[in-house]
Design a protein around this motif. Structure first.
Motif, short mmCIF file in Angstrom:
data_model
loop_
_atom_site.label_atom_id
_atom_site.label_comp_id
_atom_site.label_asym_id
_atom_site.label_seq_id
_atom_site.Cartn_x
_atom_site.Cartn_y
_atom_site.Cartn_z
N ARG A 46 49.53 38.87 -9.27
CA ARG A 46 49.52 39.59 -8.00
C ARG A 46 50.37 38.83 -7.00
NH1 ARG A 46 43.64 39.98 -6.08
NH2 ARG A 46 43.79 37.81 -6.63
N PRO A 47 50.96 39.53 -6.06
CA PRO A 47 51.67 38.82 -5.00
C PRO A 47 50.71 37.93 -4.22
CG PRO A 47 52.17 41.16 -4.93
CD PRO A 47 51.08 40.97 -5.94
N LEU A 48 51.18 36.80 -3.78
CA LEU A 48 50.34 35.84 -3.08
C LEU A 48 49.78 36.41 -1.79
CD1 LEU A 48 49.25 32.95 -3.16
CD2 LEU A 48 51.28 32.23 -1.93
N GLU A 49 50.50 37.34 -1.15
CA GLU A 49 50.06 37.88 0.13
C GLU A 49 48.77 38.67 -0.01
OE1 GLU A 49 53.33 38.58 -1.01
OE2 GLU A 49 54.14 36.89 0.07
N ASP A 50 48.48 39.22 -1.20
CA ASP A 50 47.28 40.03 -1.40
C ASP A 50 46.04 39.18 -1.65
OD1 ASP A 50 48.89 42.22 -1.11
OD2 ASP A 50 49.05 42.62 -3.25
N SER A 51 46.19 37.91 -1.92
CA SER A 51 45.05 37.07 -2.26
C SER A 51 44.51 36.36 -1.02
CB SER A 51 45.46 36.04 -3.30
OG SER A 51 46.34 35.11 -2.73
N LEU A 86 44.15 33.21 -0.76
CA LEU A 86 45.00 32.04 -0.54
C LEU A 86 46.25 32.42 0.26
CD1 LEU A 86 45.47 29.04 -1.07
CD2 LEU A 86 46.59 29.68 -3.20
N GLY A 87 46.81 33.58 -0.04
CA GLY A 87 47.96 34.06 0.70
C GLY A 87 47.64 34.32 2.16
N LYS A 88 46.47 34.91 2.39
CA LYS A 88 46.04 35.16 3.77
C LYS A 88 45.82 33.85 4.52
CE LYS A 88 43.99 39.59 2.62
NZ LYS A 88 42.77 40.35 2.40
N ALA A 89 45.25 32.87 3.82
CA ALA A 89 45.03 31.57 4.45
C ALA A 89 46.36 30.90 4.77
CB ALA A 89 44.19 30.68 3.53
N ALA A 90 47.33 31.03 3.87
CA ALA A 90 48.65 30.45 4.12
C ALA A 90 49.33 31.12 5.30
CB ALA A 90 49.51 30.57 2.86
N GLN A 91 49.18 32.44 5.41
CA GLN A 91 49.76 33.13 6.56
C GLN A 91 49.08 32.71 7.86
OE1 GLN A 91 49.36 37.25 5.48
NE2 GLN A 91 51.29 37.28 4.35
N GLY A 92 47.77 32.52 7.83
CA GLY A 92 47.05 32.05 9.02
C GLY A 92 47.50 30.66 9.42
N PHE A 93 47.72 29.80 8.43
CA PHE A 93 48.22 28.45 8.70
C PHE A 93 49.59 28.51 9.33
CE2 PHE A 93 50.74 24.80 7.22
CZ PHE A 93 50.01 23.78 7.79
#
Length: 92
Positions: free
Chosen positions: A21-26, A28-35
């Motif tokens: 899956r794309p990282l943005e959907d997980s 972890l991806g959401k956490a990375a975007q928040g960071f």
């Protein structure tokens, strides 16, 4: 014995069976975007403070949020490295 060609073909079959899956959907991806957003906000607040367009309390708040985000990212990284090292220590 597993040859590189066998390993590569097995990897291709596995990725076709369960595509990543794309990282943005997980989470972890959401956490990375928040960071990333916390760091960008701190940068913008620092630039605004230097130019005189941002209030001091907003700068301090943005820097504190960035510090918390960085602490969380470092803690996650440490746990991942620790788990990886534990896997490497397992007998085969």
């Amino acid at each position: 014995m597993i040859s590189p060609a066998n390993a590569a073909s097995a990897y291709i079959r596995a990725t076709q069976a369960a595509p990543p899956r794309p990282l943005e959907d997980s989470q972890l991806g959401k956490a990375a975007q928040g960071f990333e957003q916390a760091m960008a906000s701190a940068d913008q607040a620092a630039i605004g403070a230097m130019s005189g367009t941002t209030e001091t309390h907003q700068l301090v708040q943005s820097l504190t949020e960035a510090e918390f985000a960085l602490d969380a990212a470092v803690a996650i990284r440490d746990k991942v490295v620790e788990a990886y090292q534990e896997i490497l220590r397992m007998p085969v």
